[in-house]
Structure formats: C-alpha cells, structure tokens
Motif scaffolding. Structure first.
Motif, PDB file in Angstrom:
ATOM      1  N   LEU A 157       1.018  -1.389   0.150  1.00 39.55           N
ATOM      2  CA  LEU A 157       0.055   0.072  -0.158  1.00 39.55           C
ATOM      3  C   LEU A 157       0.917   1.206  -0.027  1.00 39.55           C
ATOM      4  N   PHE A 158       2.206   1.279  -0.759  1.00 37.12           N
ATOM      5  CA  PHE A 158       2.873   2.420  -0.848  1.00 37.12           C
ATOM      6  C   PHE A 158       3.067   2.884   0.493  1.00 37.12           C
ATOM      7  N   GLN A 159       3.675   2.288   1.539  1.00 41.36           N
ATOM      8  CA  GLN A 159       3.735   2.779   2.794  1.00 41.36           C
ATOM      9  C   GLN A 159       4.994   3.767   3.008  1.00 41.36           C
ATOM     10  N   VAL A 160       4.698   4.636   3.926  1.00 40.36           N
ATOM     11  CA  VAL A 160       5.753   5.796   4.194  1.00 40.36           C
ATOM     12  C   VAL A 160       6.545   5.000   4.945  1.00 40.36           C
ATOM     13  N   LEU A 161       7.908   4.880   4.861  1.00 44.45           N
ATOM     14  CA  LEU A 161       8.875   4.256   5.514  1.00 44.45           C
ATOM     15  C   LEU A 161       9.781   5.327   6.330  1.00 44.45           C
ATOM     16  N   GLY A 162       9.921   6.655   6.067  1.00 44.76           N
ATOM     17  CA  GLY A 162      10.415   7.461   6.820  1.00 44.76           C
ATOM     18  C   GLY A 162      10.912   8.863   6.044  1.00 44.76           C
ATOM     19  N   TYR A 163      11.505   9.539   6.875  1.00 41.87           N
ATOM     20  CA  TYR A 163      12.063  10.693   6.174  1.00 41.87           C
ATOM     21  C   TYR A 163      13.354  11.443   6.804  1.00 41.87           C
ATOM     22  N   ILE A 164      13.772  12.233   6.008  1.00 45.20           N
ATOM     23  CA  ILE A 164      15.054  13.011   6.679  1.00 45.20           C
ATOM     24  C   ILE A 164      15.015  14.484   6.080  1.00 45.20           C
ATOM     25  N   VAL A 165      15.634  15.310   7.096  1.00 43.44           N
ATOM     26  CA  VAL A 165      15.419  16.683   6.733  1.00 43.44           C
ATOM     27  C   VAL A 165      16.967  17.243   6.710  1.00 43.44           C
ATOM     28  N   LEU A 166      17.439  17.717   5.624  1.00 43.09           N
ATOM     29  CA  LEU A 166      18.539  18.381   5.300  1.00 43.09           C
ATOM     30  C   LEU A 166      18.701  19.740   5.466  1.00 43.09           C
ATOM     31  N   ALA A 167      19.748  20.069   6.119  1.00 42.21           N
ATOM     32  CA  ALA A 167      20.003  21.655   6.539  1.00 42.21           C
ATOM     33  C   ALA A 167      20.036  22.542   5.249  1.00 42.21           C
ATOM     34  N   ASP A 168      20.701  22.441   4.190  1.00 40.60           N
ATOM     35  CA  ASP A 168      20.828  23.233   3.080  1.00 40.60           C
ATOM     36  C   ASP A 168      19.806  23.016   2.067  1.00 40.60           C
ATOM     37  N   GLU A 169      19.744  23.866   1.140  1.00 41.85           N
ATOM     38  CA  GLU A 169      18.963  23.806  -0.086  1.00 41.85           C
ATOM     39  C   GLU A 169      19.256  22.676  -0.907  1.00 41.85           C
ATOM     40  N   VAL A 170      18.194  21.775  -1.212  1.00 42.33           N
ATOM     41  CA  VAL A 170      18.628  20.589  -2.069  1.00 42.33           C
ATOM     42  C   VAL A 170      18.376  21.187  -3.831  1.00 42.33           C
TER      43      VAL A 170
END
Length: 1640
Positions: free
Chosen positions: A527-540
């Motif tokens: 079911l297209f599960q969300v596994l996690g996320y990360i947040v980076l400090a600089d602009e991607v």
C-alpha cells in the motif's frame, strides 16, 4: 522520414563543436514522433490535412487517417506561421537573431525558398495571399515593419514601418491581393498595395471605429478646422493644437483628453466576396467595413415579427469564417452560429455546440470541412453540408507537459503528465494517445491542481504523481486504455519537487521543499507505505539514485547548495532492503530515519553544480553553473584537499551549452545525457566523455529542456520542453552494435530481476479499489496503526467558576503523514505522563486558593501596609515581559508623537517663513469702537532685486522712448502757417478738459490714489509685444504704489486707535477710582485690540489656550509640588495677621469715616464728564474709520481697474503667442507637404517615363501580333483555298476555359477571383493545356497533311502566346496608368492642401496685423454721460477710435486749407479778368497781323535784294561799311582781353576748386562711414518693416499664383490636345481590334 533529415541538417547548421566530433559521425538521433498542445496557429495545408507548430516542429495531421508527419525547424523554435491550402505550402520563421522565413511544400516537405529581410529579432505574423505568390510579414520590436514578398521569386516587393504598433492579425483580401487587413488591439488598417510595373508601394488607410457605446463620432479635423471662426470681442479662435502650444508632428494628431473616447476593440475579422470586412469586437458588436470608402456599419439581427430582436445579449465573437452558406461565428459560449447576412441585417442559427470556448474557425480549401479549435487546444471537424455533430480530431492537453517516463518493460508504452494534472498514455511506436486521466477532476476539490513530479515504477505498472500541495497519487496503468487512481498519500504541506524509483522498484524517494526527503515503499502490495524521512539543512538542488543489486543497498545522492561559498556539497546515504521489513529499527517514533542506520556521508566539491549523478564506482559527474563544462569527481581521499576537505575535479569536459542544465544517466550507466536552457541534448560516453550524439530538440526561446529519460532498453529517449509544451520521442538512427548489445543485455538482466515480483505486484495493483476523495481516507497513510482515543478529557479546568482553557486535539479534515506521526507521539506522551499531570493540576489549585486568600487579607489592611497587585503575581518573568512590552509601546508612541510634533513644527516654520516673515507689510485689521466696521490693510511681500531691476530697466526704457519721441516730433512736425488765435478763457477750459479726460483715457483713477500714471504707455500705442510686457510691469508697480499709499493711511489710523485706547485706559483708571468711592458696581467699558489687529499674538501660544493637561517629568512634578506648598504656607501666614484681625474686630476694617456727602456730587460730575469725553473721542475715531473704509473701497476699485488692464494685455499676449504657434505649426506642416510634393512629382515624372517606355514595348507586341496574323496566309499559301479557309477558322478558334473555373469549388464564397498581371504564366499554362485538346489530329481537316497540321498547330500556339502576352502587357499598362492617375490625384490634393496652408498663413498675417492695430482700450465713463434716443445699440464694428488731438490738428489743417482755397478763388477771379483783356488784345493783334501780311505781300512782289535795299535806304553806304569794320575790330580786341581775364579767373577758380575737392573728399569719406552705419540701421528697419508689412508677401504670392494659373492653363490646353489625340488613337485601336479579332 523527412524529420530525421531535417534533424541531421540542424546540427550542421548550428556549427557547434560537438557536431564535428568523430563519435557523432558514428551515432545519430532522429525524431520518432512529437506531441504537444495546439495553439491558434493552425490551418489546412490541403483538403484533408491540417498543420500547426509545436516547439521546434511543425506537425501535419491527416484528418481522415489521424496520421502525423513531423517537419523540424533547423534553427530552433518556430515563430510566426502561415499556411496556404490552395498552393499546398507552409511558411514559418525561426526565432534567432536576424531570422529567416522558410517556405516548404507538402507532402514532399521540400524547402522552396528562404526569405531574408532586415528584421533583427523576430517575426510576429505571416499571411499568404489567396491568389498569386505573395506573402505578408510583420516584425516585432525594434522595426515593426510590414513587408510584402513574392516568395516564388524571393523578392521583397515593398515594406512600411509602424514604430511601436503591435499586430494581432494580418490577412489578404481573397478577391484582390493588393489589399491587406492589418489589426491590432485597438485599430484596423486597410493597406493598399499599389503597383507600378516592377515597383510596389504600401498605402495606409486607417479605419475609424465607433466608441464603446456603439456610436460613430463625427469626423473632426482639430489641426485645420474650417472655416476660421472669430469672436468679435476675444479675437480669432485658434485650433486646439495652437492653444496647447504644439508645433511639430504632435500638433497634427493632438486631441483633447475630454474628446477622446475609447473605441471598440477588434477580436477577429474576415473578408467578404464584395471586398468588405466583417469584424467582431470585445464590446459585442458585429461590424461591416467597406475597404474602399472605409465606412463602418453595424450588423444587426433581424427582429421578430412583433418587433423585438431575437437576442438582446451582446455576444463577443472570437472567431469567424465565411462560406457561401453564410458567416460562421463562435465565442466563449462554445456554440458555432451561422449568420445569413442580407444588407446590414442577419439571421442567426445554431450549428453545433462544443461547450468549450472556441478560439478559431478555419475552412478547408474546398470549403467542405470546418475546423473548430478551442482555447484548451481540443480540435473538432464539422461538415456544414451534412449538418451533423462535430467530430473530435485532437484532444490536446490544456497545459505544458511536465514530465514523461517509460512504462515497464519500457519498450511499448510511455506515460506523460501535464502541469494541470492530465496523465496520458502513449504508444511508443507512433505516439498514439491510448488514454487520458485528469487528476484535477478525480480529486474533485475546488481550486487549481498543479502537478510537480512524475515517475513510473520499474517493479509494477504503477505511476506516481507528486503535487504542489505535498500529495503523491498512485495510478494503476496495468490496463493502458483505462488508467485509474488507486491510492493517495498526503506527505506534508511542502510541495513535492521530484520522484525517483530505484532500479529494483523497491523504494520511491520523494524530494520536497525545505530539505525534506521521504522514503516510500514502491510496492502496491505494501500500500505504498511511507517508511520514513530525513531533513537536510541546506537547499537541495538535485537527487539521484544508485541501485546495488549485489549488496541490496540503494544509494541516494543529494546535491546541496552551500550558501556561504561558491561550492557544491554531496550527501550520500544508503537505504538497506531491511528498511521495508524492520522499519522500527531504522526510524524513530517521529518517522525520521536514524543517521546511524542510513550511513550518511558528506562530500564538498570545488565547483558549484546544478546537477550531479553517481556511478557505481564512486565516480560523480556534475554540471557546473559558473562555467559551461561537466566536472568528473572520484570520491576518494587522494582527490581531497588536506586543508579544506574539498574534493577536486579530475576532468572538466566543455559542454558547449549555456544556461543552467542537468545530467541524466542511462539505465546501464554507459551514456550520460546533458540538457540545458539552449534546448540541445548532448549524449556522452561515461568513460571517455566523448560526444556520442546531439539533437536540437527544443530551443532557448521555449525555455529549454525540462526533463528527459532513457528507455530501459536504451532505444528511445523522451524529452520535453519547459514552455513550448512539446514532448519529443527520439530514437537512435545509427549507433554502434556493441552499444546496442550492452543496453539490451542490461535491460534483459533487469527484466529477469523484475519477473520475480512484477506479476505479484501487478496483481496486487489490480486488486486495489479505485480511490475516491474522502476526508477520513487520510488514515490510510498509516494502515498498520490504529489510533486510540485518550481515556480522559483533553481539557484542564483552571477555575472553580467554570473558566477553563481548551486544549482540544480533534482530528482535522485532512492531516499529513508528518502530522499524524506527531499526533501519535503526543498521545503516547499524554498516556505516559497522565499521573504527573494530575498531581500538577492539584498543586496549582492549592496554590491558587492560597493566593486568593492572601489577596483578600491584603484588601483589609491599611493603605500604608497594602501590597500592590503586581506583587501577588508569581510569574515574574511574564510580568517583566508585559512591562517591557508596555515600555516599548510607550517609547514607540512617544517617538511617533515626537515625529508628528517635529513635522508640525516644520510645517509651522514653512508657513511662517512663506506667509509671515517674507511679508514686508503684515496683514492686519482695524475695527471701529461702536460700529461693526472693519478695515484691513494690504499685505505686501518685499519685492525681489530681480523685480526691482526689471522695473528700473522698464522705466529707463520709457524715459528714452519719451525723449526720442519728443526729438522726432521736433524734427518731423511742422507748425501750420495759419494758426487761429484763441482766447485765454478757451485755452484754460481746454486745459481743464484735458486733465479730466486724461483719467478716462488712462482707464483708471490710480493717479488720485497714489499711482503715477505718467509713466504708462498710452493705451492706443500698445502695438508690440515688448510694449505690452512693459505696460504689465508698470501696471503692477502702480498697483503696488496704490496699496502702499493706502497702507500708510492705514498705519496712521491704527496708531490713532492705539493712542485712543491708551487715553481711554487712563480715564478708566480715574473712573474706577470714582466708582470705588461711590461704591457703585458698574462695569467699566475698556476697549482692547483684537487678534486681527495684533496678528503677532497668533504666533505665541498662551497657557490658557492649552486644553489638555501638561505632561511633567518626575523632576518637574516634584518642583511644582514644592512651589505649591510654599504658596499655600504664604497665604496661610497672610490670613493669620494679628493686626488685620484687630482692625477688623474694632473698626470694621477702616481707619477713617467716609465723607460721601461732601464728595459725591463732585465725583459724579467728574464721572459723567470722563464718560462723555470717552464717547466723543471714540465716535470721532469711528468717523475716521468710515472715511478709511471708503478709501479702501475706492482703492479696491482702482486696483481692479488696473488688474482688468493686465488681464486684457495678458490675453492679447496669449493670443499673439497662439498665432505664432499656429504659424510655426503651419510652416512645419508646409515643409512636410512640400517634401511629399517633391516626392510625388518625382514619382509622377518617373512613372511617365516608364509608361512611355512601356507603351513602345506594348505597341511592338501588338505589331508582332499583327505580323503573325498577316504572315499566316503567306505561310500556308501552298495549300488549297478551301483548306486554307478551314485553317483560318481553326486559327481563330480558342478553347473555353472560363466555364471550367466556374464549376470549381461550389462552396467557395469568393468564386472566381480576379487575377492580375502576375497570373500571366498560370493563365498561359492553363491555356496551353486546353490547347492540347484542339491540337489532336481528330480536329484536323480532311485532306490535310499531318506535317502541315503540326506546322499549323505550332503557328496557332505562337499566335495565342502572342495574344496572351499582349493581354498581359495591356493589364500591366492599365495598372501603370491607374497608378499614375492615383499619383496625379494625390499631387492635386497636395497642391490644394498647400494652397490652403498659404491662405491660412495669409489670414494669420492679417490677424496678427489686426491684433497689433485693433487694441482693447479701457475707458472710464460717468453715469449718464452716454445717452441714446432708442433702446437699440448702434453697430460699432466698422468704427475707428482715434485721439482727440488728431481731430483738432485735422480741423486746423482744414481751416488753413479753406483760407488757401478762398485766396486761390480771388486769384482765379482776377486772372479771369486778365484773360478777357488778353482776348481783346489778341483780336487786335490778329487784325494788325492781317494788315502786315497784306503789306508784306505787296513788298514781296518787288524784285529788290537786301543790298539793294540798304544801298537805297542808307545815305552814306561806304562810311557805314567802314564803321562796321572798325567796330568789329574793337569788339575783337575787347573779347581777346576779356578771354585772357577769364582764363586767369578760371585758373584761380580751378585752384580753389581743387582745394574744395580735397576738403569734399575728406568730408565724403566721413559721410561714407556715417552712410554705412545708416545703411545698417536702414536695412534693420527695412527688415522690420518687411516683417510687419505683408505687401511684398502678397505681391510674391500673387506672382506665384499668376504663374501657377498660367501653368495650369497651359497644362489644360495640353490635356485637351492629349485627350483629342487619345480619342483618335482609341478609335483607331478599336477599329484595328474589330478587324483583327472579329470574334471578340
């Protein structure tokens, strides 16, 4: 395919370095198909094929087979576009610098012509003519040039510039190619193309539109109004341009703002078969414009029988097309109407309803199919003859393509998504659209839907689409014909920027804004599960994925932008496969991936990059932003700087591109694609970085390339642009076999990996239900978790009186995945710390009760022991914060008040400086004591030094002029010889009369009120501008003198009032003493000066005027309290005086007894005397004030009189300036017309010469035709006579091709369009084709030899070619003569305009002279001085105002002349008497003469000589002779002496004369010097006189007119002779034509 050939030549045309690489010769790309939105640039190239531009390509679509053909523009994006279905050609321009226009044929797609003009930037419009090889083009900034081309000959016929005019539509007249309709946003212009043999000219004819209310304004010429109007009082009325002071070209087009009304705005136009133009406009009107007369008429709907119109609502027509059935129109309502127009009325019927706003209606060349194009790009075909429904031809996307990707397995289908959320599935082989799905419709949420990213899953037939709102939609494409949305995840409120799948199809990585990167399970079974996320400090900046099948790791490479330095940063983290099975191990409770689990690494690179990709061997390629090259990095420690930990690039490859770009790796990592804003796609070998291939598939004007992707087998490449909306599918045209084998091997290995799970995941995907929007469905984003409600209420009670603070945490209608994670964490913490929260609540309640008890006790304490309320506040920090905020607010308000006070002080200072300090005499008033009368003085500003200098100069000039006038009068004037004596009384009476009359002549009484009128010019002498300006300055000085004189009297009265008030105050002191003695409570009247009388008080603010409480600082407040305390003590001490208490108790407060009885009578008398004196003095002052008031009224009258003079003088100066401006404007217009006249004359002369030369050619052609006619019988004289007669008849027989044309195109509304001289070749070709039938042997007479028949056919063809050539030359000659006649008419019109200008210039000169002589004079007339017997006023228009002295001098002259006449009459009387005496004596003498004659007759009869007579009469004849001789000798001697004496005298005289000559020469030399100076002055006066006198100008104009009349007379005689000759030649030509062509 033609597209591939064009693509190959495009790279060669660019001349780029990459095109010359050796590897580029081994591999090349070709365009497989192109898809994109349809714009308004669409048309039929033949009866069943439409074409339209799309990015760098032109697409040809067969309406029957739906097959597409692609034509590529070799130099970039397609600009202007036009198509001609009759000629089957298409024209378009490119959008490079110095663009070209290309002409291609269809279906061959061969380039016919390449037109090069002088345009620098871009073409905006192209239009083909319906007949002839003509093309019109219009360029944009900076030229704005309209050009007409002969595209077959590649010749620019003519062009005309229109600076600043932007065009919206351009079309030829189908009936006459020499007419163009040019439309912009607010105007329509008919351009006539005039031809003079090989020369062509454009003539502009603007159409005047009605205003927005639908009324046609009358034509007004504001530059040359006719006739010249004149006001009897104010003088001539000048045009508005002259009043505005305009001289140049602006004067001709100037219109006042209040006259300009907004006109209608055209939307679409269409030519008719009668060369009229139908036009729709935004205001809902339908107009008909006559192209010849430029007359605009309204088309109205036929009313119903009851008189009411059928449709009262105004429709805005956006498109129209004409056929024989009527005019088809459509607009934003989406309905196609047919208008059957009769005259200016039409009947309207509904044809078809599209239900979408329609932008274009286009008929096919055979007028059987109507193409309907909507604003969204959807295209329909409609057949009016069948009256059926419209058939959808193309269902194009309404916005640009955002991204495209290949559907697994990657060799059959591809999917694209538009920005609007429209998902389309395409067949990879030919680009056929299999299905379409609109996500904005599926979502069913109001508001715009914006897609931001799209990717196809490798492990299943699912497509993920990211949105701007942070959502990801999952689409099931297992059935390509019916895609459906099966799931949606709301990740966060941050927009999704990109989506990436790893090659195994296990993970989906979503990049969002603010540095968020989400990791999802890509499998539908999960079911297209969300596994996690990360947040980076600089602009991607970018993200790429590297799959490792050996170690089951997926590397995510993130490119970051480092703001501090010009470098790039890479962050690489790994995603293990265990992340999908054991998620809690790698993710914390908030859903954030643990840094230790993903092994995040960071690398700093030496260059700033816009895109980066990583290979499996730690090699990174980056696209540099600071320079056009691609950097190669190897992420090993040996390539890192030791000091800065920055990785250096191993290799830099020039990219030959400009603008920001991005990189993309092929699935097998063998090819690296580079794309940028220039739209060129480069493909490199990843190992050698050699250019493998390149393709110019998009352009810089279209924004470049947005995205590109390789197919899994490497055979196809999908590329889409940013703004052009084109989706281009590229295919390898030629490539090395080893490259193909490697790509195929990698693709098959991937298929082997996917085959294990693809079927399973597709089955799970099919089993998923179709997703529908439901607010509660957001819980699906966490399917494995079930939320439990908190057992206790989430609200905390804080008070016993039911006051509480709500901490409600109800679920919102839609929650993001991050919000749900946060909600879960908050609930867990609430459950974990429930007991601690309960204990804290109980403690807070106890503390609150204790504080309330203490506050109650504090209220019962004395004031000195009470605590302040703030001391019970336990939250000291909050209290300090509130106090700090209050202090900040107070400081802010204090600052605002200070700034406001400062602004008011500055404003006060400015007003005081401008209105008070600058006044040398301040404005003030004086009021009466007892009367309501007030007199104000004149506030005066001190005159500046410049004004005083100007006044002094004017006064000096006036004195010089007075002295000069006096000297000239003494020199010129001669007193009359006879002066009548006058009595002394009469002289005195005249002097008094002159003094009284001077006021009336001056026009004011200024001299009686302080003004010096002697310095003024006489009102009858104000002729020049300088005199009027000087008079204004002197009048202003007189006004200043009058005001100054009054102010002096005013100051005296003001001082008098001050003295009177002082006396009254002195007497009031005594009055108060008396009242005190008499013990009377009467109010004493004491006058005082008011603020108007002492205006200085206004500048000082008294304390009593301040109504608000004064703010005191703490120091000032303490000081004021101390002073008040001291004052109170002093008063108490004064009240406690023992002496005063004793005196009050013992004697009532006084020491003596009052003597009222003794003093009362005397004091009362003194009181009355003082009051009477005050009353008398104040009344006397009031009388003085009344006199001053009368003086003020008279002064105002005098000032108004002088101001009236100034106004009249200013108006005359203004009128003079308007006349000068008008004259300058006419001279500018005259110079312009003269230049046009010279140009027209040269054109006429040149045309005459060309016509004369062409007439010779025409006559020679006629002669050749006659020779062919005469030689025919000679050539066939050897055949029998009966055969010859048959051949003569066949020789004169002609094929009938005109009837064939009338049967063609029965639905064509324009029918048989009249050709021109350019159609000669086409007509000759058609004639020769028709002759083929007549040349067949079947038509050969019996008995004629075949060789003779062939010779006859050749002769007949030659004869017909000669006839056609003569006709063509006749048409050309007629056009040249018509062109000449038009130029002659224009020349005559310009002559008339120039003559009118001369007439107006003459009228202006007369008006200027009249303005200088006809002066406005102001008189003062007493009431009753002018008496009239009747009520009708006499007409003084022809009256002349002259001075009285002139009349008196004239009377003296008349009297002197009368006396002379009487004396002459007496002398005549005496002379007549002498005449009578002389007549009598004359008669007497006549009688004596008669007697003497008779005697003489008698003497004559005697024959006696003179000597005989002497001898007979003289007695001593000899002595007489001797005496005569002696006398002669004496006379001779005397004469000799006299001669000698005379000689001596002459010599003396000569000497004296020589001396005089020398003196005279010296004097002459001095006189010559004086003469030169006098000549200079005389010439100056002569020029002045000539400038003022128009006699010479009139004579010059008269001579010019006389010469023009003679010339016109001569030309008329010549024209008459030419007409006679022409009639003779015409009769001869008709006679010859009837003899040569008897059948015609």
């Amino acid at each position: 395919m033609e597209a591939s050939g064009e693509a190959r030549s495009a790279g060669q045309a660019r001349g780029e370095p990459g095109a010359e690489a050796s590897s580029a010769e081994e591999a090349s790309l070709e365009v497989r198909w192109v898809q994109g939105p349809i714009s308004n640039k669409i048309g039929f190239v033949n009866n069943h094929t439409v074409c339209y531009p799309c990015g760098n390509y032109i697409l040809f679509l067969d309406t029957e087979t739906k097959k597409k053909t692609v034509l590529e523009c070799q130099t970039g994006q397609v600009g202007a576009f036009a198509v001609n279905g009759n000629s089957k050609v298409v024209a378009f321009s490119d959008r490079k610098l110095n663009p070209f226009i290309y002409i291609y044929t269809f279906p061959e797609l061969n380039k016919l012509r390449e037109l090069k003009g002088n345009v620098q930037l871009d073409y905006t419009l192209l239009a083909f003519s319906f007949t002839g090889p003509y093309l019109a083009s219009y360029s944009s900034i900076p030229e704005f040039v309209l050009s007409v081309w002969n595209w077959q000959e590649n010749i620019l016929l003519c062009s005309e510039s229109q600076p600043g005019v932007t065009a919206t539509a351009l079309s030829f007249n189908p009936m006459n190619w020499q007419q163009l309709c040019f439309v912009n946003e607010s105007s329509l212009t008919i351009w006539d193309i005039e031809r003079n043999n090989e020369e062509h000219y454009l003539k502009r004819n603007p159409v005047k539109f009605p205003d927005e209310q639908g009324s046609l304004p009358p034509h007004e010429d504001f530059f040359s109004p006719d006739p010249h109007s004149e006001n009897p009082y104010y003088g001539p009325v000048m045009p508005i341009s002259a009043i505005a002071g305009l001289v140049g070209d602006e004067a001709e087009t100037f219109m006042p703002r209040d006259i300009i009304k907004p006109s209608v705005h055209p939307t679409v136009h269409c030519w008719t078969a009668t060369s009229d133009v139908y036009m729709g406009c935004e205001e809902g009107y339908l107009l008909a414009i006559n192209a010849e007369t430029l007359k605009v008429s309204f088309l109205q709907q036929v009313p119903e029988p009851d008189g009411k119109p059928k449709d009262l609502k105004k429709r805005v027509v956006l498109s129209m097309a004409l056929c024989k059935d009527g005019l088809y129109t459509a607009g934003s309502e989406g309905i196609v109407f047919c208008h059957r127009i009769r005259g200016l009325q039409y009947e309207m019927t509904v044809c078809v309803d599209i239900s979408q706003p329609i932008s274009s209606l286009i008929f096919s060349p055979d007028y059987t199919t109507l193409l309907i194009v909507t604003k969204q790009g959807t295209t329909y075909t409609y057949r009016p003859a069948h009256s059926g429904e419209a058939v959808k031809l193309l269902d194009a996307c309404s916005s640009c393509v955002l991204s495209a990707d290949f559907l697994t397995p990657g060799n059959k289908y591809c999917v694209s998504v538009a920005i609007s959320g429209e998902v389309q599935v395409w067949l990879l082989e030919d680009g056929t659209c299999l299905s379409k799905l609109s996500l904005d419709i599926e979502e069913n949420i109001p508001g715009s839907f914006t897609a931001t990213a799209m990717a196809c899953c490798p492990s299943s037939n699912s497509v993920a689409v990211g949105t701007e709102r942070g959502e990801i939609y999952f689409i099931d494409v297992t059935e390509v014909e019916t895609p459906r949305v099966v799931h949606r995840i709301f990740l966060s409120k941050c927009p999704v920027l990109s989506l990436h799948y790893d090659q195994s199809g296990q993970f989906l990585i979503a990049r969002a804004t603010e540095g968020h990167i989400f990791i999802l399970d890509a499998r539908p079974s999960k079911l297209f599960q969300v596994l996690g996320y990360i947040v980076l400090a600089d602009e991607v900046l970018g993200l790429s994925v590297v799959s490792g099948f050996k170690n089951d790791l997926v590397e995510v490479v993130v490119l970051l932008k480092v703001a501090e330095v010009q470098r790039a940063r890479l962050e690489i983290f790994c995603l293990p496969s265990a992340l999908t099975t054991d998620n809690d191990k790698y993710v914390n409770e908030r859903g954030v991936l643990k840094a230790s689990a993903i092994k995040k690494e960071q690398y700093d690179l030496d260059y700033p990059l816009s895109s980066a990709v990583k290979l499996k061997d730690d090699v990174v390629y980056g696209y540099c932003t600071c320079a056009p090259f691609i950097c190669k990095y190897h992420l090993s420690e040996q390539n890192m700087l030791k000091d800065l930990s920055v990785f250096l690039s191993e290799k830099r490859t020039p990219s030959n591109q400009f603008g920001p770009g991005f990189l993309c790796l092929s699935p097998n990592s063998r090819w690296l694609a580079s794309a940028a804003e220039d739209g060129v796609l480069f493909i490199y070998h990843t190992f050698t970085m050699d250019v493998l291939a390149q393709k110019h598939c998009h352009s810089y004007q279209g924004g470049g390339i947005r995205s590109m992707v390789f197919s899994l087998d490497g055979k196809f490449i999908l590329v889409n642009g940013i703004n052009d909306g084109a989706l281009v599918c590229l295919k390898w045209k030629s490539i090395k076999k080893i490259e193909v084998k490697e790509a195929t091997f990698h693709w098959r290995s991937l298929l082997a990996i996917w085959n294990k799970s693809t079927s399973k995941e597709n089955a799970a995907l099919k089993s998923m239900a179709e997703w529908n929007f439901d607010p509660e469905s957001t819980s699906e984003s966490l399917p494995e978790e079930k939320f439990e409600e908190a057992p206790e209420s989430s609200s905390v009670e804080l008070t016993e009186d039911k006051s509480f603070t709500s901490l409600n945490s109800a679920i919102t209608s839609e929650m993001t995945w991050i919000d749900q994670k946060m909600k879960k964490v908050i609930r867990e913490e609430t459950r974990k710390f429930a007991n601690q929260k309960k204990e804290l609540k109980m403690g807070i309640k106890k503390l609150r009760k204790n504080i309330q008890k203490m506050m109650h006790e504090n209220e019962q304490m004395p004031d000195i022991e009470k605590l302040e309320q703030q001391e019970f506040n336990l939250d000291i920090e909050e209290q300090e914060r509130v106090e700090a905020e209050a202090e900040q607010e107070v400081a802010r308000l204090r600052k605002e008040i200070d700034m406001e006070n400062l602004a008011n002080c500055y404003l006060q200072d400015v007003i005081k400086r401008e209105c008070w300090d600058s006044m040398c005499v301040k404005g003030r008033a004086v009021k009466c004591f007892h009367i309501a009368c007030e007199v104000k003085n004149y506030p005066l500003k001190e005159r500046s030094e410049e004004e005083l200098e100007t006044l002094e100069k004017v006064l000096q000039l006036k004195k010089i002029e007075a002295v000069d006038l006096k000297v000239r009068k003494e020199i010129v004037e001669i007193e009359p010889e006879t002066v009548l004596p006058k009595e002394e009384e009469e002289m005195e009476e005249e002097a008094v009369a002159d003094d009284s009359a001077s006021y009336f002549l001056v026009g004011s009484l200024s001299s009686q009120y302080g003004g010096d009128t002697s310095i003024l010019y006489h009102q009858l002498d104000l002729h020049t501008r300088e005199q009027k300006v000087n008079q204004i300055i002197l009048l202003q000085d007189i006004i200043y003198q009058v005001k100054t004189a009054f102010n002096k009297e005013f100051d005296i009265v003001a001082q008098q009032k001050a003295h009177e008030i002082a006396r009254v105050k002195e007497r009031n002191l005594r009055i108060r003493e008396i009242l005190a003695q008499l013990d009377l409570q009467e109010e004493v009247w004491e006058p005082a000066l008011t603020d108007d009388e002492i205006p200085e008080r206004v500048l000082t603010v008294q304390d009593s005027e301040i109504k608000v409480e004064k703010y005191l600082t703490p120091q000032e407040r303490a000081k004021a309290e101390m002073l008040a305390k001291l004052e109170m003590e002093r008063r108490l001490a004064a009240l406690d005086s023992d002496r005063l208490r004793a005196l009050n108790d013992m004697m009532g407060g006084v020491l003596e007894v009052k003597k009222e009885d003794i003093l009362k009578i005397a004091v009362e008398a003194e009181l009355k005397k003082l009051q009477a004196s005050i009353q008398e003095a104040t009344q006397s002052f009031d009388e003085t004030m009344c006199k001053l008031f009368e003086r003020k009224v008279n002064s105002e009258m005098v000032i108004y009189q002088e101001e009236l003079k100034i106004i009249n003088l200013l108006y005359s100066l203004l009128l003079d300036e308007e006349l000068d401006t008008r004259e300058a404007g006419l001279h500018h217009f005259l110079r312009k017309k003269r230049k046009e006249k010279v140009k027209s004359t040269k054109t006429i002369q040149r045309t005459n010469r060309k016509i004369d030369a062409y007439v010779d050619t025409y006559e020679s052609a006629i002669a050749e035709e006659k020779i062919l006619e005469s030689d025919f019988k000679k050539e066939f004289a050897d055949i029998p006579a009966y055969l010859l007669d048959r051949l003569v008849k066949l020789y004169r027989r002609r094929p009938k091709i005109q009837k064939m044309k009338t049967l063609f195109n029965t639905a064509n509304p324009y029918g048989d369009r009249s050709g021109s001289a350019e159609d000669y070749k086409e007509a000759l070709t058609l004639l020769m084709k028709a002759m083929d039938e007549l040349d067949k042997p079947e038509h050969m007479p019996n008995g004629l030899d075949l060789s003779v028949w062939d010779r006859f056919c050749l002769a007949r063809r030659n004869k017909m070619e000669s006839e056609q050539q003569v006709k063509w030359k006749a048409l050309t000659l007629a056009e040249m003569q018509a062109f000449l006649q038009r130029r002659i008419d224009d020349d005559e019109k310009m002559k008339s305009e120039i003559g009118n200008i001369f007439q107006e210039l003459t009228w202006l000169q007369e008006e200027k002279m009249k303005l200088q002589l006809n002066l406005t004079v102001q008189f003062l007339l007493k009431q009753g001085q002018v008496e009239l017997e009747s009520t009708e006023l006499p007409d003084f228009t022809d009256a002349i105002l002259i001075n009285k002295s002139v009349i008196e001098e004239l009377n003296c002259t008349i009297m002197a002349e009368g006396e002379k006449k009487i004396a002459s009459m007496v002398e005549c009387k005496d002379f007549s008497k002498g005449i009578f005496q002389l007549e009598w004596e004359h008669k007497k003498m006549k009688m004596q003469i008669d007697d003497l004659k008779q005697k003489a007759q008698d003497i004559l009869t005697l024959r006696v000589s003179k000597d005989h007579q002497l001898f007979l009469t003289v007695l001593n004849y000899d002595s007489r002779i001797t005496h005569q001789v002696s006398m002669m000798e004496q006379t001779l001697s005397v004469m000799d002496k006299l001669h000698k004496k005379n000689v001596k005298n002459c010599q003396k005289i000569i000497k004296e004369l020589e001396k005089c000559i020398s003196l005279k020469e010296q004097a002459n030399y001095e006189l010559s010097l004086e003469l030169q100076e006098m000549l200079v002055s005389v010439s100056e006066r002569k020029h002045i006189f000539e400038a003022a006198d128009t006699r010479l100008v009139f004579e010059k104009i008269a001579h010019q007119r006389y010469r023009q009349i003679l010339k016109q007379k001569q030309l008329r005689d010549n024209v008459k002779e030419k007409i006679k000759q022409f009639k003779v030649l015409q009769a001869e030509a008709e006679r010859l034509r009837s003899r040569i062509f008897p059948a015609l």
